[in-house]
Design a protein around this motif. Structure first.
Motif, PDB file in Angstrom:
ATOM      1  N   ARG A  76      16.285 -53.701 -45.483  1.00 29.69           N
ATOM      2  CA  ARG A  76      16.012 -55.139 -45.373  1.00 29.69           C
ATOM      3  C   ARG A  76      15.090 -55.625 -46.489  1.00 29.69           C
ATOM      4  O   ARG A  76      15.345 -56.668 -47.096  1.00 29.69           O
ATOM      5  CB  ARG A  76      15.425 -55.484 -44.006  1.00 29.69           C
ATOM      6  CG  ARG A  76      15.209 -56.998 -43.840  1.00 29.69           C
ATOM      7  CD  ARG A  76      14.756 -57.354 -42.450  1.00 29.69           C
ATOM      8  NE  ARG A  76      14.441 -58.762 -42.350  1.00 29.69           N
ATOM      9  CZ  ARG A  76      15.317 -59.724 -42.120  1.00 29.69           C
ATOM     10  NH1 ARG A  76      16.603 -59.427 -41.981  1.00 29.69           N
ATOM     11  NH2 ARG A  76      14.933 -60.988 -42.032  1.00 29.69           N
ATOM     12  N   THR A  77      14.019 -54.886 -46.759  1.00 23.49           N
ATOM     13  CA  THR A  77      13.094 -55.338 -47.806  1.00 23.49           C
ATOM     14  C   THR A  77      13.757 -55.297 -49.184  1.00 23.49           C
ATOM     15  O   THR A  77      13.511 -56.161 -50.027  1.00 23.49           O
ATOM     16  CB  THR A  77      11.815 -54.487 -47.817  1.00 23.49           C
ATOM     17  OG1 THR A  77      12.175 -53.100 -47.798  1.00 23.49           O
ATOM     18  CG2 THR A  77      10.950 -54.792 -46.609  1.00 23.49           C
ATOM     19  N   SER A  78      14.617 -54.308 -49.405  1.00 26.32           N
ATOM     20  CA  SER A  78      15.346 -54.231 -50.679  1.00 26.32           C
ATOM     21  C   SER A  78      16.329 -55.387 -50.807  1.00 26.32           C
ATOM     22  O   SER A  78      16.487 -55.969 -51.886  1.00 26.32           O
ATOM     23  CB  SER A  78      16.094 -52.900 -50.793  1.00 26.32           C
ATOM     24  OG  SER A  78      15.201 -51.821 -50.774  1.00 26.32           O
ATOM     25  N   LEU A  79      17.004 -55.714 -49.708  1.00 30.42           N
ATOM     26  CA  LEU A  79      17.950 -56.830 -49.736  1.00 30.42           C
ATOM     27  C   LEU A  79      17.230 -58.142 -50.023  1.00 30.42           C
ATOM     28  O   LEU A  79      17.681 -58.931 -50.862  1.00 30.42           O
ATOM     29  CB  LEU A  79      18.690 -56.921 -48.404  1.00 30.42           C
ATOM     30  CG  LEU A  79      19.657 -58.098 -48.274  1.00 30.42           C
ATOM     31  CD1 LEU A  79      20.786 -58.016 -49.299  1.00 30.42           C
ATOM     32  CD2 LEU A  79      20.214 -58.185 -46.849  1.00 30.42           C
ATOM     33  N   VAL A  80      16.109 -58.381 -49.347  1.00 29.30           N
ATOM     34  CA  VAL A  80      15.351 -59.612 -49.590  1.00 29.30           C
ATOM     35  C   VAL A  80      14.917 -59.688 -51.050  1.00 29.30           C
ATOM     36  O   VAL A  80      15.045 -60.729 -51.701  1.00 29.30           O
ATOM     37  CB  VAL A  80      14.117 -59.683 -48.658  1.00 29.30           C
ATOM     38  CG1 VAL A  80      13.209 -60.845 -49.057  1.00 29.30           C
ATOM     39  CG2 VAL A  80      14.562 -59.841 -47.206  1.00 29.30           C
ATOM     40  N   THR A  81      14.418 -58.587 -51.580  1.00 30.12           N
ATOM     41  CA  THR A  81      13.992 -58.555 -52.979  1.00 30.12           C
ATOM     42  C   THR A  81      15.165 -58.824 -53.913  1.00 30.12           C
ATOM     43  O   THR A  81      15.054 -59.605 -54.867  1.00 30.12           O
ATOM     44  CB  THR A  81      13.352 -57.197 -53.316  1.00 30.12           C
ATOM     45  OG1 THR A  81      12.285 -56.947 -52.410  1.00 30.12           O
ATOM     46  CG2 THR A  81      12.806 -57.188 -54.735  1.00 30.12           C
ATOM     47  N   PHE A  82      16.301 -58.192 -53.643  1.00 32.54           N
ATOM     48  CA  PHE A  82      17.489 -58.371 -54.477  1.00 32.54           C
ATOM     49  C   PHE A  82      17.984 -59.814 -54.437  1.00 32.54           C
ATOM     50  O   PHE A  82      18.312 -60.400 -55.484  1.00 32.54           O
ATOM     51  CB  PHE A  82      18.588 -57.418 -54.018  1.00 32.54           C
ATOM     52  CG  PHE A  82      19.863 -57.541 -54.799  1.00 32.54           C
ATOM     53  CD1 PHE A  82      19.952 -57.034 -56.084  1.00 32.54           C
ATOM     54  CD2 PHE A  82      20.969 -58.187 -54.256  1.00 32.54           C
ATOM     55  CE1 PHE A  82      21.123 -57.162 -56.819  1.00 32.54           C
ATOM     56  CE2 PHE A  82      22.147 -58.308 -54.978  1.00 32.54           C
ATOM     57  CZ  PHE A  82      22.221 -57.798 -56.268  1.00 32.54           C
TER      58      PHE A  82
END
Length: 328
Positions: A76-82
């Motif tokens: 989730r945190t990677s998706l938000v960052t991306f």
């Protein structure tokens, strides 16, 4: 019950931080164009996006291999960052379909046997989605999760192609442990056994963290080859030179525990720098069948925390799409 959650455009919109005068990737990425029924090859094929992004937020496989929980936190945190990367001339966003993530329940039996049985169930959940993505002519980009998920990804790609595939793994560990029940340390062992994996190359293997049985396998099996990290330190052996021997479009696996100071169950002080991994992706001579980034975490069960993991994964995904789009 374990399932796959398909993202709507509203799901994506809620993760984007809007700012006047700027356009984020999340405002340009494509969502799955149907809310009726399961993921369909035909519906995926109708999308103009070439890359399909999805997550496997679990660490059951890591725990089944006596590792520390935490890999479930990266998606989730990677998706938000991306999604909050700038959309610009270098990467628009409409090249990417954000499909969703697997929702995986905790096993009732938390023993090693129970965890390994659960990994088998995860395998059965993951590979059909990968198979549909590849059958639709798309390139899966998968954020894990443990490295156990290499097996169902390889299986899904091989079934879609109706042939075993080659794989390049940038990793400190070969993950060729015994066929003792599924876990994060034997995904490639099972892929070889079931004939979904043809040639398997490991770049950056650490001499200190692979047992003698694994080293013997690599030495005696002509389908296996490796460049040790120590040899890279001594001789600077080139990544492209190593992978050039593979035919066709191999899969690309990146276990972030080969990168210095990245939060994971097997975090290391000695390994590749983040920019070295980026250089391999951006400068690769190969087209790849898929990208799988695994073992990273933003929060570990033992209390360690790092938000930089998410930003690193976002860099690696954007690099892959940028580099690969020019080769497709």
């Amino acid at each position: 019950m374990d399932s796959f959650k398909i993202y709507t455009q509203q799901d994506i919109d809620q993760l984007v931080i809007n700012r006047d005068g700027e356009t984020k990737l999340g405002e340009r990425v494509v969502s799955y164009p149907s809310t009726d029924g399961p993921v369909s090859t035909a519906v995926l094929a109708s999308s103009e996006a070439k890359f399909v992004l999805l997550g496997i937020p679990e660490d059951v496989g890591v725990r089944a291999n006596s590792g520390i929980a935490g890999a479930a936190s990266a998606w989730r945190t990677s998706l938000v960052t991306f999604l909050n990367i700038q959309s610009n001339r270098f990467l628009k966003g409409n090249e990417i379909l954000v499909l969703g993530h697997f929702e995986i329940d905790e096993p009732v039996d938390s023993s090693v046997t129970g965890l390994r049985k659960k990994v088998e169930e995860i395998d059965g959940l993951v590979y059909p989605i990968i198979e549909k993505i590849v059958a639709a002519g798309k390139i899966p980009v998968v954020i894990g999760g443990g490295h156990n998920n290499a097996f169902p990804i390889i299986k899904g790609v091989a079934l879609a192609r109706n042939a075993p595939i080659n794989v390049v793994n940038i990793d400190a560990h070969a993950d060729l442990r015994a066929l003792e029940g599924r876990h994060s340390g034997n995904g490639f062992s099972y892929a070889l056994k079931e004939n979904y994996l043809d040639h398997y190359l490991i770049y950056g293997l650490h001499q200190n963290y692979n047992n003698e049985a694994i080293l013997n396998q690599i030495e005696t099996n002509p389908k296996l080859d490796t460049i040790f990290f120590e040899d890279i330190l001594n001789a600077g052996i080139d990544f492209n030179g190593f992978i050039s021997k593979l035919e066709g479009k191999p899969g690309l696996e990146i276990d972030v525990d080969c990168i210095q100071h990245v939060l994971s169950s097997a975090e290391t002080p000695s390994g590749f720098a983040a920019n070295e991994i980026r250089k391999m992706i951006l400068g690769s001579i190969k087209k790849f069948a898929y990208l799988h980034i695994c073992e990273g975490a933003t929060r570990m069960l033992d209390g360690r925390v790092s938000r930089l993991t998410a930003k690193l994964i976002a860099y690696l995904v954007s690099d892959f799409v940028k580099a690969h789009a020019t080769k497709v």
